[in-house]
Design a protein around this motif. Structure first.
Motif, PDB file in Angstrom:
ATOM      1  N   UNK A 171       1.325  21.500 -11.285  1.00 37.87           N
ATOM      2  CA  UNK A 171       0.585  22.454 -10.451  1.00 37.87           C
ATOM      3  C   UNK A 171      -0.877  22.503 -10.865  1.00 37.87           C
ATOM      4  N   UNK A 172      -1.121  22.515 -12.184  1.00 31.00           N
ATOM      5  CA  UNK A 172      -2.502  22.526 -12.687  1.00 31.00           C
ATOM      6  C   UNK A 172      -3.259  21.290 -12.207  1.00 31.00           C
ATOM      7  N   UNK A 173      -2.615  20.129 -12.344  1.00 26.83           N
ATOM      8  CA  UNK A 173      -3.256  18.877 -11.945  1.00 26.83           C
ATOM      9  C   UNK A 173      -3.478  18.854 -10.430  1.00 26.83           C
ATOM     10  N   UNK A 174      -2.503  19.370  -9.666  1.00 29.37           N
ATOM     11  CA  UNK A 174      -2.600  19.364  -8.205  1.00 29.37           C
ATOM     12  C   UNK A 174      -3.739  20.231  -7.689  1.00 29.37           C
ATOM     13  N   UNK A 175      -4.136  21.245  -8.453  1.00 29.84           N
ATOM     14  CA  UNK A 175      -5.192  22.144  -8.012  1.00 29.84           C
ATOM     15  C   UNK A 175      -6.605  21.627  -8.232  1.00 29.84           C
ATOM     16  N   UNK A 176      -6.740  20.538  -9.000  1.00 36.32           N
ATOM     17  CA  UNK A 176      -8.081  20.060  -9.377  1.00 36.32           C
ATOM     18  C   UNK A 176      -8.869  19.546  -8.167  1.00 36.32           C
ATOM     19  N   UNK A 177      -8.304  18.586  -7.422  1.00 31.58           N
ATOM     20  CA  UNK A 177      -9.035  17.985  -6.298  1.00 31.58           C
ATOM     21  C   UNK A 177      -9.345  19.013  -5.211  1.00 31.58           C
ATOM     22  N   UNK A 178      -8.360  19.838  -4.766  1.00 29.96           N
ATOM     23  CA  UNK A 178      -8.698  20.872  -3.775  1.00 29.96           C
ATOM     24  C   UNK A 178      -9.761  21.844  -4.275  1.00 29.96           C
ATOM     25  N   UNK A 179      -9.700  22.179  -5.568  1.00 31.03           N
ATOM     26  CA  UNK A 179     -10.692  23.098  -6.132  1.00 31.03           C
ATOM     27  C   UNK A 179     -12.092  22.519  -6.120  1.00 31.03           C
ATOM     28  N   UNK A 180     -12.214  21.250  -6.509  1.00 30.88           N
ATOM     29  CA  UNK A 180     -13.523  20.588  -6.512  1.00 30.88           C
ATOM     30  C   UNK A 180     -14.040  20.431  -5.086  1.00 30.88           C
ATOM     31  N   UNK A 181     -13.151  20.049  -4.152  1.00 27.19           N
ATOM     32  CA  UNK A 181     -13.552  19.907  -2.741  1.00 27.19           C
ATOM     33  C   UNK A 181     -14.054  21.227  -2.161  1.00 27.19           C
ATOM     34  N   UNK A 182     -13.356  22.318  -2.484  1.00 30.92           N
ATOM     35  CA  UNK A 182     -13.763  23.632  -1.980  1.00 30.92           C
ATOM     36  C   UNK A 182     -15.141  24.008  -2.524  1.00 30.92           C
ATOM     37  N   UNK A 183     -15.363  23.737  -3.812  1.00 28.90           N
ATOM     38  CA  UNK A 183     -16.670  24.021  -4.411  1.00 28.90           C
ATOM     39  C   UNK A 183     -17.764  23.183  -3.741  1.00 28.90           C
ATOM     40  N   UNK A 184     -17.457  21.913  -3.429  1.00 34.03           N
ATOM     41  CA  UNK A 184     -18.429  21.040  -2.756  1.00 34.03           C
ATOM     42  C   UNK A 184     -18.748  21.576  -1.361  1.00 34.03           C
ATOM     43  N   UNK A 185     -17.718  22.014  -0.629  1.00 34.53           N
ATOM     44  CA  UNK A 185     -17.939  22.581   0.715  1.00 34.53           C
ATOM     45  C   UNK A 185     -18.843  23.811   0.651  1.00 34.53           C
ATOM     46  N   UNK A 186     -18.616  24.645  -0.361  1.00 33.87           N
ATOM     47  CA  UNK A 186     -19.482  25.819  -0.538  1.00 33.87           C
ATOM     48  C   UNK A 186     -20.934  25.396  -0.734  1.00 33.87           C
ATOM     49  N   UNK A 187     -21.134  24.394  -1.587  1.00 33.75           N
ATOM     50  CA  UNK A 187     -22.496  23.925  -1.876  1.00 33.75           C
ATOM     51  C   UNK A 187     -23.151  23.302  -0.647  1.00 33.75           C
ATOM     52  N   UNK A 188     -22.361  22.556   0.147  1.00 32.92           N
ATOM     53  CA  UNK A 188     -22.902  21.954   1.372  1.00 32.92           C
ATOM     54  C   UNK A 188     -23.353  23.049   2.341  1.00 32.92           C
ATOM     55  N   UNK A 189     -22.552  24.105   2.461  1.00 31.66           N
ATOM     56  CA  UNK A 189     -22.953  25.225   3.333  1.00 31.66           C
ATOM     57  C   UNK A 189     -24.244  25.873   2.828  1.00 31.66           C
ATOM     58  N   UNK A 190     -24.335  26.049   1.514  1.00 30.19           N
ATOM     59  CA  UNK A 190     -25.542  26.646   0.928  1.00 30.19           C
ATOM     60  C   UNK A 190     -26.771  25.785   1.222  1.00 30.19           C
ATOM     61  N   UNK A 191     -26.614  24.460   1.111  1.00 27.49           N
ATOM     62  CA  UNK A 191     -27.726  23.550   1.420  1.00 27.49           C
ATOM     63  C   UNK A 191     -28.161  23.698   2.880  1.00 27.49           C
ATOM     64  N   UNK A 192     -27.173  23.726   3.783  1.00 32.26           N
ATOM     65  CA  UNK A 192     -27.487  23.863   5.212  1.00 32.26           C
ATOM     66  C   UNK A 192     -28.149  25.191   5.521  1.00 32.26           C
ATOM     67  N   UNK A 193     -27.643  26.270   4.942  1.00 32.66           N
ATOM     68  CA  UNK A 193     -28.203  27.608   5.170  1.00 32.66           C
ATOM     69  C   UNK A 193     -29.651  27.665   4.672  1.00 32.66           C
ATOM     70  N   UNK A 194     -29.885  27.102   3.496  1.00 30.20           N
ATOM     71  CA  UNK A 194     -31.224  27.127   2.910  1.00 30.20           C
ATOM     72  C   UNK A 194     -32.213  26.294   3.720  1.00 30.20           C
ATOM     73  N   UNK A 195     -31.722  25.168   4.285  1.00 34.63           N
ATOM     74  CA  UNK A 195     -32.595  24.312   5.091  1.00 34.63           C
ATOM     75  C   UNK A 195     -32.975  24.992   6.400  1.00 34.63           C
ATOM     76  N   UNK A 196     -32.007  25.721   6.997  1.00 35.23           N
ATOM     77  CA  UNK A 196     -32.263  26.398   8.271  1.00 35.23           C
ATOM     78  C   UNK A 196     -33.057  27.682   8.092  1.00 35.23           C
ATOM     79  N   UNK A 197     -32.941  28.296   6.924  1.00 40.03           N
ATOM     80  CA  UNK A 197     -33.651  29.557   6.657  1.00 40.03           C
ATOM     81  C   UNK A 197     -34.431  29.451   5.355  1.00 40.03           C
TER      82      UNK A 197
END
Length: 428
Positions: A171-197
């Motif tokens: 379970x610990x190992x299975x959570x790594x990739x989804x966790x990293x992907x979710x963090x990346x998605x958050x950062x991508x949204x932050x980049x887009x928000x900052x570029x637009x505003x």
């Protein structure tokens, strides 16, 4: 169950009381020679012992203690100081500090509440002082703070593993990739928000040299070392989660001593808080185990499974229905209670539909994450309200985009389960 919960009784008590009520209403036939109260006593003692007599569950108080010790150290301040020079040139700049700091702290604490509170106490004031948009700072903290449940070591995963008889290490190992992907998605949204505003960022850009960045590593390396120490052994198959938790406690004590925060008062507070939290969780687990046995004897689980099977729902429609149910439960219950209350009934149905317990464990963690930022009982909302001194409406508005990103991630892991299975299949 709802009657007991709405009457402000403890969740553990509500679970026990519901189970006892069920036995009294249906007169569950265990040994027919015993009185109903003897039956209740026997089943109560048996279920409590079996649910808590688990070596894997030993990891729970140890990871809680590790998080409590780190919560009382200067680790969050050090993380901020170490990350600032490295994030100053990334689009969105220091808005990413919540995502990165929460990801790192989640990897050593295992608790969403501890992650949100510890990181938020430092970053919200600091970002506001530097001229960053407070709304995005609050939203990113709310979203990233929930990573404490997904990025191992996760308290929810430990509880799920014990209740479902699923390998906690997997379970610990299975959570790594989804966790990293979710963090990346958050950062991508932050980049887009900052570029637009562009106005959401301070006009004056701080300059840091490579020398500054290398010097900042001294604040980051101890945290990375603790992550490797705790999780490296599990991923390499050298240590069990319980052994890794014990190593983590020793490592957190070492960090506290290094940061000169290891006072007798801090240590006493950490131990007392860990005992209280562990006692609360174990009370809920024992209550859920008793209720699940009663549910099994009465035949509710079988009847419900048969009814859902008779509906001939497609597997994806079943998951959609369960997702909506978990979102609703998240509005009135905390994450641990949701897992222990629903798992005895839901897991057999999900397995019958063809889903693996390992995949469903990560799915449930996502649902618990969503419940953390769902009103009116979104625990992270309360934590952030206390830190940010903002009203709930403002916090919910700031959090909504990150809620949507999390829902998107749930859809992705449902359509592409390989995201969850890839690491466990290749590493263990």
């Amino acid at each position: 169950m709802m009657l007991f919960l709405l009457s402000s009784k403890w969740i553990g008590f509500s679970l026990f009381a519901t189970g006892i009520s069920g036995m009294l209403l249906y007169d569950v036939m265990l040994p027919p020679t015993l009185s109903i109260w003897d039956k209740i006593g026997d089943l109560l003692a048996n279920s409590m012992w079996n649910s808590l007599d688990s070596w894997a569950l030993t990891a729970l108080p140890l990871f809680i203690l590790m998080g409590e010790i780190l919560y009382r150290t200067a680790i969050s301040t050090r993380l901020l100081n170490g990350l600032v020079p490295w994030l100053s040139k990334v689009p969105g700049r220091l808005f990413h500090i919540n995502v990165v700091a929460c990801s790192l702290f989640a990897a050593v604490s295992g608790s969403s509440a501890a992650t949100t509170a510890t990181v938020g106490k430092i970053t919200l004031d600091e970002l506001t002082r530097r001229g960053y948009d407070k709304g995005l700072a609050i939203g990113s903290l709310a979203g990233a703070g929930t990573l404490g449940f997904l990025i191992p070591p996760s308290l929810i995963m430990i509880i799920y593993g014990v209740l479902s008889d699923t390998s906690i290490g997997k379970l610990f190992v299975a959570g790594v990739v989804p966790g990293i992907l979710l963090a990346i998605f958050y950062s991508v949204y932050i980049m887009g928000y900052s570029a637009l505003r562009p106005g959401s960022l301070p006009q004056v850009e701080e300059e840091y040299t490579w020398e500054d960045r290398l010097i900042a590593l001294k604040d980051l390396l101890p945290v990375f070392a603790l992550i490797v120490l705790v999780l490296g052994g599990i991923y390499a198959g050298i240590t069990t989660p319980t052994e890794a938790a014990a190593i983590g406690v020793v490592g957190s004590l070492g960090l506290a001593a290094m940061y000169k925060n290891l006072t007798l008062g801090n240590l006493k507070e950490a131990f007392l808080s860990a005992v209280k939290t562990t006692g609360m969780i174990c009370f809920i687990i024992a209550g859920a185990a008793f209720l699940s046995q009663v549910v099994g004897f009465i035949g509710i689980a079988r009847a419900l499974s048969a009814y859902i099977a008779s509906l001939h729902l497609s597997p994806y429609l079943l998951i959609l229905v369960l997702g909506i149910m978990y979102l609703f439960l998240g509005m009135i219950l905390d994450g641990i209670s949701i897992v222990v209350m629903t798992l005895p009934i839901v897991l057999p149905i999900v397995q019958q539909a063809g889903f693996e317990p390992l995949w469903f464990g990560v799915f449930v963690v996502f649902m618990v994450e969503l419940s953390q930022i769902t009103p009116p009982v979104g625990f992270s909302i309360f934590v952030i309200q206390h830190i940010a001194k903002e009203d709930v409406k403002t916090i919910l508005k700031a959090t909504f985009p990150f809620f949507c990103i999390m829902v998107l991630m749930v859809v992705l892991v449902t359509i592409f389960p390989e995201i969850i299975f890839y690491l466990p299949e290749h590493m263990m």
